[in-house]
Design a protein around this motif. Sequence first.
Motif, short mmCIF file in Angstrom:
data_model
loop_
_atom_site.label_atom_id
_atom_site.label_comp_id
_atom_site.label_asym_id
_atom_site.label_seq_id
_atom_site.Cartn_x
_atom_site.Cartn_y
_atom_site.Cartn_z
N UNK A 88 -71.78 3.53 27.21
CA UNK A 88 -71.51 4.51 28.26
C UNK A 88 -71.04 5.80 27.62
N UNK A 89 -71.61 6.92 28.08
CA UNK A 89 -71.25 8.24 27.57
C UNK A 89 -70.28 8.88 28.55
N UNK A 90 -69.01 8.92 28.18
CA UNK A 90 -67.96 9.42 29.07
C UNK A 90 -68.09 10.92 29.31
N UNK A 91 -67.80 11.33 30.54
CA UNK A 91 -67.71 12.76 30.86
C UNK A 91 -66.31 13.29 30.64
N UNK A 113 -61.31 32.59 34.74
CA UNK A 113 -62.24 31.78 33.97
C UNK A 113 -62.44 30.42 34.63
N UNK A 114 -63.68 29.98 34.69
CA UNK A 114 -64.04 28.69 35.27
C UNK A 114 -64.79 27.88 34.21
N UNK A 115 -64.38 26.64 34.02
CA UNK A 115 -65.07 25.71 33.13
C UNK A 115 -65.62 24.57 33.96
N UNK A 116 -66.93 24.39 33.95
CA UNK A 116 -67.55 23.29 34.68
C UNK A 116 -67.63 22.08 33.75
N UNK A 117 -66.86 21.04 34.06
CA UNK A 117 -66.85 19.84 33.22
C UNK A 117 -68.23 19.22 33.11
N UNK A 118 -69.05 19.41 34.12
CA UNK A 118 -70.41 18.90 34.10
C UNK A 118 -71.18 19.45 32.90
N UNK A 119 -70.98 20.73 32.59
CA UNK A 119 -71.70 21.35 31.48
C UNK A 119 -71.32 20.75 30.14
#
Length: 230
Positions: free
Chosen positions: A101-104, A208-214
């Motif tokens: 499994x590749x953790x986000x 600033x916004x960081x999208x964890x999805x990216x």
Amino acid sequence: MSAPLHIGLIGGIGVAATLVYYQRLAAAVDRLGGKLELTIVHADVQELIRNNLADAREAQAEVYLRHIERLRDAGCDCAAITSLGGHFCFDETVARSPLPLVSAVAPLDDFFADQGLHRVGLLGTRVVMRTRLYGQLTRTEAVTLDDRIDELGQSYQDMAVAGTCTREQRTQFLHAGRQLVDELGAEAVVLAGTDLNLAFDGAATGYRVVDALDVHVDLLARLATGQATL
């Protein structure tokens, strides 16, 4: 370079987030000059919500197991859950999974540190905010709006299930991000819920916004092109 991997995604939790994963992963692999091998299975978002709210980790891990077995049978080399909220039973799922499994969550701590971020504000599900991203951030401090967790968590859940963001919800999330920065000193607001792109995409936030999805997609793209290993 390692061998490119066939990526398996557990999608449907929710549908809008799955579409964004697909779009961004395909684009990232294309930028890296590779060819994407991808299979997606569809999970039940309502079942996930019930298990998440009840903290029924073993039950949800069994649900994931059935999906991962389908991904294995389709020839996938690894699997990923397309929901940060859905990671609440990650350890229990790893213990059962026939695929890596590749953790986000795991890549985020290093990413924030590499970006020089000392304090980040979290928006996402109730559990993600309440646990400060499952307590897995050790190199960067995470802050949340503790008195608004239930309110924001419910709005996030409603948005994820609907797959659309209302004007009121967008305003609510953007204002919460501003609070995290102005009142709690967050250097960036982390979209720690994969459906939050519905509220933030194209928005002029002023912070600033960081999208964890990216961050997750970047790792999956490098695995898909043999530029990273499990």
